[in-house]
Structures are given as structure tokens and as C-alpha cells.
Design a protein around this motif. Structure first.
Motif, short mmCIF file in Angstrom:
data_model
loop_
_atom_site.label_atom_id
_atom_site.label_comp_id
_atom_site.label_asym_id
_atom_site.label_seq_id
_atom_site.Cartn_x
_atom_site.Cartn_y
_atom_site.Cartn_z
N ARG A 97 -17.26 24.53 -12.92
CA ARG A 97 -16.63 25.76 -12.41
C ARG A 97 -16.79 26.92 -13.38
O ARG A 97 -16.56 28.08 -13.02
N ASP A 98 -17.21 26.63 -14.61
CA ASP A 98 -17.47 27.70 -15.59
C ASP A 98 -18.67 28.51 -15.10
O ASP A 98 -19.74 27.95 -14.83
N VAL A 113 -20.59 23.17 -5.59
CA VAL A 113 -20.11 23.22 -6.97
C VAL A 113 -18.58 23.14 -6.99
O VAL A 113 -17.99 22.45 -7.83
N GLY A 114 -17.93 23.81 -6.06
CA GLY A 114 -16.48 23.73 -5.98
C GLY A 114 -16.00 22.32 -5.68
O GLY A 114 -14.98 21.87 -6.23
N GLU A 115 -16.72 21.62 -4.83
CA GLU A 115 -16.34 20.24 -4.51
C GLU A 115 -16.51 19.33 -5.73
O GLU A 115 -15.59 18.59 -6.11
N SER A 159 -16.74 20.03 -8.89
CA SER A 159 -15.94 20.37 -10.06
C SER A 159 -14.52 19.83 -9.97
O SER A 159 -13.75 19.90 -10.92
N GLY A 160 -14.16 19.25 -8.82
CA GLY A 160 -12.88 18.57 -8.70
C GLY A 160 -12.88 17.18 -9.29
O GLY A 160 -11.83 16.52 -9.34
N GLU A 218 -22.03 27.58 -3.91
CA GLU A 218 -20.64 27.72 -4.34
C GLU A 218 -19.76 26.63 -3.75
O GLU A 218 -18.83 26.13 -4.42
N THR A 219 -20.05 26.22 -2.53
CA THR A 219 -19.25 25.18 -1.88
C THR A 219 -19.41 23.84 -2.59
O THR A 219 -18.43 23.17 -2.93
N GLU A 252 -23.72 30.64 -0.63
CA GLU A 252 -22.45 30.06 -0.20
C GLU A 252 -22.50 28.54 -0.27
O GLU A 252 -21.51 27.89 -0.63
N TRP A 305 -15.93 16.73 2.40
CA TRP A 305 -16.88 17.56 1.68
C TRP A 305 -18.18 17.74 2.45
O TRP A 305 -18.57 16.92 3.28
N ARG A 319 -15.99 18.68 -14.15
CA ARG A 319 -15.00 19.74 -14.03
C ARG A 319 -15.49 21.07 -14.59
O ARG A 319 -15.18 22.15 -14.06
#
Length: 525
Positions: A444-445, A431-433, A435-436, A428-429, A425, A365, A441
Motif C-alpha cells: 500500500r506504500d 494491490v488493495g486486496e 495489501s490486506g 489499484e484494486t 483501476e 476479491w 502489507r
């Protein structure tokens, strides 16, 4: 005789402390010089910056200082702001690491000192290491003296490691934190416990982190026992002072209701008579005669002594008259980091019961840590008006419950991917990490995050690679030879963190006073 003039270059916490101490010497018999403080930025404070976010004062850089050492506490007492000090409302952290089915969160084991385990029991009970990692850590108690320590004169402590098939003799001052932790406790403890903790502090890699400068407690512990865990237990620091009627354990960290910027504000208010030059980069420091000439491009300031509290790479550019010192300064590497601050709807995350999470390298990450800011600092849990530059919505509509504030750290010395992407970007990166992970979780909403900002700190964290102490001595020796009367100080040399920088600012002021003879009591008329 006219007062001496001292120029302080750099208005971070070290430079501010040095200027303050020159103007307010601890010894009443010390003369007070004229002080000029110069900084290339338009503000003072360096990596300490508290700014409005969602109607609250939220730190963009350092958000706390250590209470188990005295220097920041003593300065706060002098400045009269100790009563404003606050402590985290929650403590503890988990580690985000790769599990059987992807990233997962596991609480850090109890009993850590300086980020290193001191007891086997919490490791046995923790699923973080696995059976093999726990058994390897237990070997610290029963294996022969794979790591021993002994005094060897003024140079420090010798460390000797012996692994099957090889004998390697390491001096502690040239060993890394990773060398010591792996040899005693194994690779799992090093990668899943110590590196996420100590590595996140410096944005570095414990395998390239000088043990003497970054974790001197390890060498001291090995001097007390062949077992690192036993030695650390014997050295466990006394808890910070706490009022008799206070409940719970003594806090480890402190801050202020208005954020760490309150310390900067209080220092600036006490710079009586100090001349400030902001937005003024220093181009060169020379000594054409008996005094120094500090050239800013727009003016040349005469000085009897100079304190350079700027980053080492900037200091190197300022010293054309000290080529050996400049070359050594340029060898100190820096990591660039960033902090992504989020305002999150309270129903989008599980209510945190700890201060945050740390991230292991095996995840790949960009995120290195995430602080649950509003759970950690009670003053961040109020507010509600969006003042952030990147605001998608306010935080109304939550039944009066304020949004949660998260601070996400990115960047390591060996990972600068975040510097090559834009703010959106990067958001978004990370938050994507995150939210896993189960508690986060719902990030991602698209409606979960109501506002955000990115604070970038380019080349901000110095890296203490093995042998750093020797390099610092070379710098100081070269300066004393090439430009006596110029002193370098700050996070690049003898300690990261706010208290260590305050200590170094005090020491630089004392060195100047001694150099100019101002520390001698004034003679009677």
C-alpha cells in the motif's frame, strides 16, 4: 503426384505443434505435405508470450508446463532445447481466505494429488478447514460407500451417491469435480483446497467443472477404493525423471531461462517450408468441390485438409458449411482473464518461501492467485532496467538487490468485473486486496511498486462443464459428416495446459495424415 496441401488455422501451441508434426512426421515413411499456417494475430504463440519487463524476459501468459506427462518433454528433446529447461526454485502455496478477523493466509496442506487431499494427517494439522471441516473429511474413511464407482462399458464410469433422504445416481461424465469432492470430503475441502487450486487453472468453478475431462484421476481413484483419499494414494503418479546427483524431490513444472516463448521460438525455427499468413483472419472454410476453400477475405487458399486450432467460438464462425458442428462449438464457454505484473521494491514484501498464493471465493476479491515470480523463477531475479510501459521508477536504490516480480491473476468464468475497469483501476484494486495480507502489507506504500503492466486475455480459457466429453464427440461426429477433412483441435476439447495441447496437435496431424492416406509407406518405384 503433387504434395497435398494442409492449412492449419491458429498459431498457438496446438497449431504450431500440428504444423511441425506434419512437416516432421514421427514415422519416416509418412509423406510430408505443403503446410500453410494462418493466424489472425500478428505473432505466433497464442497464450504463450514472453516479453521484456524490468530488463528480464517475463511471461505474460502461461509460465510453465507440467513435467509428469511426456508430451512437452518429448517435444523439447526433439527441438534440442531440453538443456535450457529450468525448474521453480521454490514450491508450495498458501490460501488467502476469510478468517475471524478478515483475510488471512494459511499454507495448503501437504499430500495433495491433482489438488485433492490424499492423507488425513496434514488436514488435521492444518488450520485451514477447522474442526468441523476436518471431521467431515475424515468421514471419507469410515462412512458407508456414499460414492462408488464401477465400469459400465464404453461410456465410462458410473458414480452413485447416496445422501440421507435422497438417492442420486450420477454418471461420472455428467458429474462435476465439486460433486465428487463434496460427497467424499465435504464442502470445506472443496471450497478451501480444491476450488482455489483447480479453479485457478481453468478460471472456473469446480461445481461446474467436468470431472471426467478435468480430473479423470478422481474416477480412477474411486474405481480402486470406496475412499477417495485411499484411492488417490494408490494412484499417486511416479515422480518425473531426475538426474541421480540432483538434490531434493523431482520438479513438477518446467520452463526456460528466456521464458515459455523459447518453446514457440524453437518450433517456428523448425517449420521448414511452411507458408505463414499472420494478421490474417479466416472468414470461412467451405468445400465447393473436391478440395477445401479457406477464405481469408483477401485470398482463397485451396487445401486437401484443414486443421482448425483456433478457439471454439472462432471455429464456429468459420464453418458455415457445417451448421451442426458450428452450433455445438458455440456451446463451449470461455473465461476472460488478466495478469497484472508488478515490480516491487524488495523491502516492501516479506521474502517469500513459496511459489505463491491462491484465493478462495469467499473473499470476494478480483484476485484469484498471486505468483511470487522472481522467487519461483531464478532468471526473473536479475535485471534492473525498466522496460515496462507503466513505469513509475527504476529499481535502483535497493543496495544492489533487484526488485521482486509478482504476477497477479484475475478473472473467473462467473466473474468478469475486471473487464469493466481500466488498467490503472485494476492495478489499484488488486494491490488493495493483497495489501490486506501480512506479508504484502507494505504494497500500500505508494513507493513500493516501481513499474507494472496488465496483460488481458479475452475469452481465453475454455470451460469444461459437465458433459463436455459428450459435446466434443458430437462436434467431431458432426464435422466428419458435414465437412470430412476438417479437424478441430486445441485447449477447448481434450485438455488444458501446454502438454495437453501438444498432444492434441500431434493427434490432429496424425488424423490428417490418415485422412489423406499419407501415413501409408511410400510404394517402391
Amino acid at each position: 503426384m503433387a504434395p497435398r496441401r494442409v492449412v492449419v488455422v491458429g498459431g498457438g501451441i496446438t497449431g504450431l505443434t500440428a504444423a511441425y508434426r506434419l512437416l516432421h512426421p514421427a514415422d519416416a515413411g509418412t509423406a510430408v505435405p505443403r503446410v500453410v499456417l494462418i493466424d489472425s494475430a500478428e505473432r505466433l504463440g497464442g497464450k504463450i508470450l514472453s516479453t521484456p519487463f524490468e530488463g528480464r524476459s517475463v511471461d505474460e501468459g502461461a509460465d510453465a508446463f507440467l513435467l509428469r506427462v511426456p508430451w512437452a518433454i518429448e517435444l523439447c528433446d526433439e527441438l534440442g532445447i531440453s538443456a535450457e529447461r529450468i525448474s521453480p526454485a521454490v514450491g508450495g502455496a498458501s490460501v488467502a481466505h476469510l478468517g475471524t478477523h478478515g483475510p488471512q493466509l494459511t499454507p495448503l496442506p501437504d499430500g495433495l494429488v491433482g489438488g485433492v487431499p490424499t492423507r488425513l494427517g496434514p488436514l488435521v494439522r492444518s488450520p485451514l478447514l477447522g474442526l468441523a471441516g476436518t471431521l467431515r473429511a475424515a468421514a471419507d474413511y469410515v462412512l458407508p460407500r456414499w460414492v462408488t464407482a464401477r465400469r459400465s462399458g464404453p461410456d465410462g464410469i458410473d458414480v452413485v451417491t447416496s445422501d440421507p433422504g435422497e438417492n442420486v445416481r450420477l454418471r461420472l461424465e455428467s458429474a462435476s469435480v465439486g460433486d465428487i469432492v463434496r460427497s467424499r470430503l465435504g464442502a470445506a475441502v472443496a471450497s478451501r483446497v480444491v476450488d482455489p487450486l483447480l479453479g485457478s487453472i481453468s478460471a472456473g468453478d469446480i461445481n461446474r467443472l467436468d470431472a471426467t475431462m478435468s480430473a479423470p484421476i478422481l474416477g480412477e481413484a474411486l474405481g480402486r477404493s470406496h475412499s477417495l483419499m485411499r484411492g488417490l494414494r494408490r494412484m499417486q503418479p511416479a515422480p518425473a525423471a531426475r538426474a541421480p546427483d540432483a538434490a531434493g524431490p523431482a520438479p513438477i513444472f518446467g520452463s526456460f531461462e528466456a521464458g515459455m516463448g523459447r518453446l514457440v521460438e524453437a518450433l517456428v525455427q523448425r517449420l521448414d517450408g511452411c507458408i505463414l499468413r499472420l494478421g490474417t483472419p479466416v472468414e470461412a472454410i467451405r468445400r465447393p468441390g473436391t478440395r477445401f476453400a479457406v477464405d481469408t477475405g483477401s485470398e482463397v487458399l485451396a487445401a486437401d485438409a484443414v486443421i482448425v486450432a483456433a478457439p471454439a467460438h472462432a471455429a464456429a464462425q468459420m464453418l458455415p458449411g457445417a451448421p451442426d458442428a458450428a452450433a455445438a462449438l458455440a456451446r463451449i464457454g470461455y473465461a476472460s482473464v488478466a495478469v497484472v505484473t508488478l515490480s516491487v521494491r524488495p523491502d516492501a514484501i516479506e521474502a517469500p518461501q513459496e511459489a505463491g498464493l491462491l484465493v478462495t471465493r469467499d473473499t470476494g476479491w478480483l484476485t484469484t492467485a498471486c505468483s511470487y515470480g522472481s522467487a519461483k523463477w531464478p532468471t526473473w531475479s536479475g535485471g534492473g532496467n525498466s522496460d515496462a510501459g507503466n513505469s513509475d521508477a527504476g529499481d535502483g536504490g535497493n543496495g544492489g538487490i533487484p526488485n521482486a516480480i509478482l504476477r497477479i491473476s484475475v478473472g473467473r468464468h462467473d466473474d468478469d468485473r475486471h473487464t469493466r475497469v481500466g488498467d490503472r483501476e485494476l492495478l489499484e484494486t488488486v494491490v488493495g486486496e493483497l495489501s490486506g495480507l501480512a506479508p504484502l502489507r507494505a504494497l500500500r506504500d505508494p513507493a513500493a511498486i516501481t513499474s507494472w503492466r496488465v496483460s488481458r486475455w479475452e475469452r481465453s480459457l475454455p470451460q469444461y462443464v459437465p458433459g463436455h466429453g459428450h459435446l466434443v464427440k458430437r462436434i467431431e461426429s458432426a464435422l466428419a459428416r458435414e465437412l470430412p477433412g476438417v479437424f478441430v483441435t486445441g485447449a477447448a476439447y481434450r485438455g488444458l495446459g501446454i502438454p495437453a495441447c501438444i498432444r492434441q496437435g500431434n493427434e490432429a496431424a496424425a488424423a490428417v495424415a490418415q485422412y489423406l492416406g499419407m501415413d501409408l509407406p511410400a510404394t517402391s518405384p
